[in-house]
Scaffold this active site. Sequence first.
Site, PDB file in Angstrom:
ATOM      1  N   ASP A  77     -15.478   9.391  -1.950  1.00 34.76           N
ATOM      2  CA  ASP A  77     -14.804   9.321  -0.655  1.00 34.76           C
ATOM      3  C   ASP A  77     -15.202   7.997   0.000  1.00 34.76           C
ATOM      4  O   ASP A  77     -16.379   7.774   0.296  1.00 34.76           O
ATOM      5  CB  ASP A  77     -15.236  10.502   0.216  1.00 34.76           C
ATOM      6  N   ASN A 104      -7.379  -0.494  -1.300  1.00 35.94           N
ATOM      7  CA  ASN A 104      -6.086   0.150  -1.072  1.00 35.94           C
ATOM      8  C   ASN A 104      -6.210   1.463  -0.300  1.00 35.94           C
ATOM      9  O   ASN A 104      -5.262   1.890   0.351  1.00 35.94           O
ATOM     10  CB  ASN A 104      -5.398   0.402  -2.415  1.00 35.94           C
ATOM     11  N   TYR A 170      -3.708   4.387  14.000  1.00 37.06           N
ATOM     12  CA  TYR A 170      -3.436   3.722  12.723  1.00 37.06           C
ATOM     13  C   TYR A 170      -3.249   2.225  12.933  1.00 37.06           C
ATOM     14  O   TYR A 170      -3.806   1.409  12.190  1.00 37.06           O
ATOM     15  CB  TYR A 170      -2.196   4.325  12.069  1.00 37.06           C
ATOM     16  N   LYS A 174      -5.453  -0.941  11.336  1.00 34.44           N
ATOM     17  CA  LYS A 174      -4.883  -2.030  10.552  1.00 34.44           C
ATOM     18  C   LYS A 174      -5.018  -3.381  11.259  1.00 34.44           C
ATOM     19  O   LYS A 174      -5.106  -4.420  10.604  1.00 34.44           O
ATOM     20  CB  LYS A 174      -3.426  -1.721  10.204  1.00 34.44           C
ATOM     21  N   VAL A 203       7.107   1.829   2.969  1.00 35.49           N
ATOM     22  CA  VAL A 203       6.927   2.146   1.555  1.00 35.49           C
ATOM     23  C   VAL A 203       6.991   3.662   1.399  1.00 35.49           C
ATOM     24  O   VAL A 203       6.237   4.384   2.054  1.00 35.49           O
ATOM     25  CB  VAL A 203       5.575   1.634   1.018  1.00 35.49           C
TER      26      VAL A 203
END
Length: 273
Positions: A77, A104, A170, A174, A203
């Site tokens: 993790d 990623n 989020y 980022k 995506v």
Amino acid sequence: MASVFNSSRLAGKTVLLTGASAGIGKATAILFAKAGSNVILVARRKEALDAVKEQCIAAHKEGGSAHGGQFTSLVLDISDREAIKTIFDQLPPTLSTIDILVNNAGFVYGMDRVGSIADSDIDAMFGTNVFGLISITQLLVRHFKERNTGHVINLGSIAGIEAYAGGSIYCATKHAVNAFNGALRSELVSTPIRVTQILPGMVETEFSIVRFRGDKAAADKVYEGLDALTGEDIAEEIVWAASRPPHVNIADVLVLPTNQATATINYRAPKQQ
């Protein structure tokens, strides 16, 4: 004419790839395998990792490279910073020299607005998207400095350069990745270590299903009427950036579907009557 995608530069290289069990990570692992690289697959789901490992073996055979072809998986993790410290202890000796780190692993929960966001969601997103990414990068940067070579490839997002309603946490994670990536590139400018950020737009992978907590219908609606990017599309950008000559550093790549202009502006074909 020489190919612009010279995969020979990746032959025999060892790649450590987080979030390797699905989506972009899975596609990237398979493409590196096909290019003749060794791949260390890192994710939380053992069964999924085992399946990706088998696909990497098949892709390497298909690629026909006489190099690479070693694959191992680490069930880990990324938000567990103590576990990250043990990565090198878990690797076989033949894969203990790493050339490329692909950060990623990352996810988003919900579309909740500020004032109604659960603390657990905030902690989870920052734990993986930011703290885990920083921890594993620190580990690998020390390794790269010892070897005087290496490449850090971070998966950012259009959300890291443009915030939108319903994505505050989020987007914040980022934006943090974007800032961290830029600072890291500046810090390593006097070394041969390269630093790249790939920033995808829309995506279509498991990512959206996770955002909607397993509601596939809601996830599918996000991409309705739009030809979204695939995990394979982003994998090509990652592997292409890694395959550049040593003196070439692809700093930032913003990748959008043709019908997406910004985080919130896109065109969707009308439904057929």
